[in-house]
Design a protein around this motif. Structure first.
Motif, mmCIF file in Angstrom:
data_model
loop_
_atom_site.group_PDB
_atom_site.id
_atom_site.type_symbol
_atom_site.label_atom_id
_atom_site.label_comp_id
_atom_site.label_asym_id
_atom_site.label_seq_id
_atom_site.Cartn_x
_atom_site.Cartn_y
_atom_site.Cartn_z
ATOM 1 N N LYS A 43 0.706 -1.215 -0.116
ATOM 2 C CA LYS A 43 -0.069 -0.078 0.046
ATOM 3 C C LYS A 43 0.984 1.196 0.033
ATOM 4 C CE LYS A 43 -3.588 -2.325 2.847
ATOM 5 N NZ LYS A 43 -4.528 -2.021 4.097
ATOM 6 N N GLN A 44 0.299 2.394 -0.381
ATOM 7 C CA GLN A 44 0.936 3.686 -0.154
ATOM 8 C C GLN A 44 0.961 4.128 1.188
ATOM 9 O OE1 GLN A 44 -0.807 5.924 -3.095
ATOM 10 N NE2 GLN A 44 0.380 5.652 -4.728
ATOM 11 N N ARG A 45 1.899 4.950 1.492
ATOM 12 C CA ARG A 45 1.883 5.713 2.802
ATOM 13 C C ARG A 45 0.608 6.599 2.975
ATOM 14 N NH1 ARG A 45 7.692 7.819 5.249
ATOM 15 N NH2 ARG A 45 8.103 5.639 4.422
ATOM 16 N N GLU A 46 -0.006 6.484 3.950
ATOM 17 C CA GLU A 46 -1.244 7.262 4.349
ATOM 18 C C GLU A 46 -1.106 8.144 5.597
ATOM 19 O OE1 GLU A 46 -4.731 5.010 4.375
ATOM 20 O OE2 GLU A 46 -3.974 3.634 6.038
ATOM 21 N N LEU A 47 -1.771 9.172 5.633
ATOM 22 C CA LEU A 47 -1.980 9.891 7.143
ATOM 23 C C LEU A 47 -2.906 9.391 7.921
ATOM 24 C CD1 LEU A 47 -1.414 12.406 8.822
ATOM 25 C CD2 LEU A 47 -3.554 13.332 7.552
ATOM 26 N N VAL A 48 -2.461 9.021 9.364
ATOM 27 C CA VAL A 48 -3.288 8.377 10.063
ATOM 28 C C VAL A 48 -3.703 9.484 11.071
ATOM 29 C CG1 VAL A 48 -3.225 6.569 12.284
ATOM 30 C CG2 VAL A 48 -1.722 6.234 10.157
ATOM 31 N N ALA A 49 -2.904 10.400 11.621
ATOM 32 C CA ALA A 49 -3.555 11.356 12.446
ATOM 33 C C ALA A 49 -2.341 12.327 12.527
ATOM 34 C CB ALA A 49 -3.647 10.847 13.875
ATOM 35 N N ARG A 50 -2.848 13.580 12.783
ATOM 36 C CA ARG A 50 -2.104 14.766 12.846
ATOM 37 C C ARG A 50 -2.571 15.770 13.889
ATOM 38 N NH1 ARG A 50 -2.217 19.809 10.273
ATOM 39 N NH2 ARG A 50 -0.279 20.779 9.490
ATOM 40 N N ILE A 51 -1.726 16.589 14.529
ATOM 41 C CA ILE A 51 -2.107 17.244 15.872
ATOM 42 C C ILE A 51 -1.066 18.500 15.561
ATOM 43 C CG2 ILE A 51 -0.368 16.221 17.330
ATOM 44 C CD1 ILE A 51 -2.501 16.743 19.456
ATOM 45 N N THR A 52 -1.889 19.369 15.551
ATOM 46 C CA THR A 52 -0.989 21.077 15.492
ATOM 47 C C THR A 52 -0.330 21.355 16.784
ATOM 48 O OG1 THR A 52 -3.090 22.213 16.066
ATOM 49 C CG2 THR A 52 -2.616 21.619 13.910
ATOM 50 N N THR A 53 0.292 22.343 17.066
ATOM 51 C CA THR A 53 0.824 22.863 18.122
ATOM 52 C C THR A 53 -0.170 23.484 19.019
ATOM 53 O OG1 THR A 53 2.954 23.537 16.911
ATOM 54 C CG2 THR A 53 2.564 24.342 19.204
ATOM 55 N N GLY A 54 -1.375 23.746 18.674
ATOM 56 C CA GLY A 54 -2.379 24.105 19.547
ATOM 57 C C GLY A 54 -3.170 23.173 19.934
ATOM 58 N N GLY A 55 -3.206 21.963 19.404
ATOM 59 C CA GLY A 55 -3.906 20.846 19.771
ATOM 60 C C GLY A 55 -4.989 20.354 18.632
ATOM 61 N N ASP A 56 -5.152 21.118 17.476
ATOM 62 C CA ASP A 56 -6.126 20.561 16.780
ATOM 63 C C ASP A 56 -5.646 19.420 16.061
ATOM 64 O OD1 ASP A 56 -6.709 24.207 15.692
ATOM 65 O OD2 ASP A 56 -7.632 23.000 17.085
ATOM 66 N N THR A 57 -6.669 18.522 15.845
ATOM 67 C CA THR A 57 -6.266 17.065 15.416
ATOM 68 C C THR A 57 -7.206 16.832 14.033
ATOM 69 O OG1 THR A 57 -8.111 16.117 16.654
ATOM 70 C CG2 THR A 57 -5.893 16.164 17.649
ATOM 71 N N ASN A 58 -6.576 15.985 13.137
ATOM 72 C CA ASN A 58 -7.636 15.209 12.151
ATOM 73 C C ASN A 58 -6.901 13.891 12.027
ATOM 74 O OD1 ASN A 58 -5.184 16.831 10.875
ATOM 75 N ND2 ASN A 58 -5.766 15.495 9.136
ATOM 76 N N TYR A 59 -7.857 12.946 11.551
ATOM 77 C CA TYR A 59 -7.659 11.507 11.712
ATOM 78 C C TYR A 59 -8.221 10.848 10.114
ATOM 79 C CZ TYR A 59 -7.456 11.852 16.675
ATOM 80 O OH TYR A 59 -7.103 12.094 17.799
ATOM 81 N N ALA A 60 -7.542 10.008 9.885
ATOM 82 C CA ALA A 60 -8.092 9.321 8.809
ATOM 83 C C ALA A 60 -9.350 8.435 9.299
ATOM 84 C CB ALA A 60 -7.286 8.177 8.312
ATOM 85 N N ASP A 61 -10.265 8.555 8.235
ATOM 86 C CA ASP A 61 -11.690 8.035 8.336
ATOM 87 C C ASP A 61 -11.523 6.521 9.007
ATOM 88 O OD1 ASP A 61 -13.386 9.542 5.574
ATOM 89 O OD2 ASP A 61 -12.978 10.220 7.595
ATOM 90 N N SER A 62 -10.587 5.802 8.537
ATOM 91 C CA SER A 62 -10.359 4.633 8.935
ATOM 92 C C SER A 62 -9.984 4.067 10.458
ATOM 93 C CB SER A 62 -9.560 3.688 7.984
ATOM 94 O OG SER A 62 -8.222 4.246 8.330
ATOM 95 N N VAL A 63 -9.785 5.251 11.093
ATOM 96 C CA VAL A 63 -9.143 5.165 12.540
ATOM 97 C C VAL A 63 -10.078 6.081 13.546
ATOM 98 C CG1 VAL A 63 -6.766 4.667 11.698
ATOM 99 C CG2 VAL A 63 -7.390 6.749 12.403
ATOM 100 N N LYS A 64 -10.929 6.708 13.065
ATOM 101 C CA LYS A 64 -11.649 7.844 13.686
ATOM 102 C C LYS A 64 -12.417 6.653 14.944
ATOM 103 C CE LYS A 64 -12.515 11.545 10.839
ATOM 104 N NZ LYS A 64 -13.488 12.231 9.751
ATOM 105 N N ASP A 65 -12.467 7.204 16.105
ATOM 106 C CA ASP A 65 -13.230 6.581 17.145
ATOM 107 C C ASP A 65 -12.275 5.475 17.654
ATOM 108 O OD1 ASP A 65 -16.241 7.022 15.417
ATOM 109 O OD2 ASP A 65 -15.372 8.437 16.899
ATOM 110 N N ARG A 66 -11.333 5.082 17.240
ATOM 111 C CA ARG A 66 -10.408 4.056 17.651
ATOM 112 C C ARG A 66 -9.102 4.593 17.909
ATOM 113 N NH1 ARG A 66 -8.799 -0.091 14.640
ATOM 114 N NH2 ARG A 66 -8.936 0.964 12.604
ATOM 115 N N PHE A 67 -8.421 5.535 17.070
ATOM 116 C CA PHE A 67 -7.219 6.145 17.530
ATOM 117 C C PHE A 67 -7.201 7.507 18.164
ATOM 118 C CE2 PHE A 67 -4.564 3.449 14.266
ATOM 119 C CZ PHE A 67 -5.004 2.270 14.697
ATOM 120 N N THR A 68 -6.354 7.636 18.962
ATOM 121 C CA THR A 68 -6.417 9.081 19.622
ATOM 122 C C THR A 68 -4.785 9.709 19.480
ATOM 123 O OG1 THR A 68 -8.090 8.720 21.060
ATOM 124 C CG2 THR A 68 -6.655 10.646 21.486
ATOM 125 N N ILE A 69 -4.382 10.812 18.879
ATOM 126 C CA ILE A 69 -3.355 11.341 19.104
ATOM 127 C C ILE A 69 -3.224 12.464 19.795
ATOM 128 C CG2 ILE A 69 -3.784 12.896 17.240
ATOM 129 C CD1 ILE A 69 -0.902 12.621 15.896
#
Length: 115
Positions: A43-69
């Protein structure tokens, strides 16, 4: 330069949990967002989760509600708590850091989820 060192990967059974850590060192004053990517077999490399310095987060749909950054800015460390792991989560997980216009990668840590 920024150095990233990951830890916490391993072999688990489906439904279990793992926590990945990534410690940053070097020119850490430049750090902006940090995150986790993964690359599964064939598979290709994909984003799982990201967090900014201020704490804003975004997640891949496939891991939402299961993973926490999360991020400890004082320790320059980012974490990925992975719950309810599935075999499809099997991949090499890479820590990623943005510093100005530059991006840095860790060496990767293997996560294997058996069914």
């Amino acid at each position: 330069q920024v150095q990233l060192v990951e830890s916490g990967g391993g072999l688990v059974q489906a439904g279990e949990s793992l926590r990945l850590s990534c410690a940053a060192s070097g020119s850490i004053f430049r750090l902006n967002a940090m995150g986790w990517y993964r690359q599964g077999p064939g598979k290709q490399r994909e984003l799982v989760a990201r967090i900014t310095t201020g704490g804003d987060t975004n997640y891949a749909d496939s891991v939402k509600d299961r993973f926490t950054i999360s991020r400890d800015n004082a320790q320059n460390t980012v974490y990925l708590q992975m719950n309810s792991l599935k075999p499809d989560d099997t991949a090499v997980y890479y820590c990623h850091a943005e510093a100005g216009f530059l991006a840095y990668w860790g060496q990767g840590t293997q996560v294997t989820v058996s069914s």
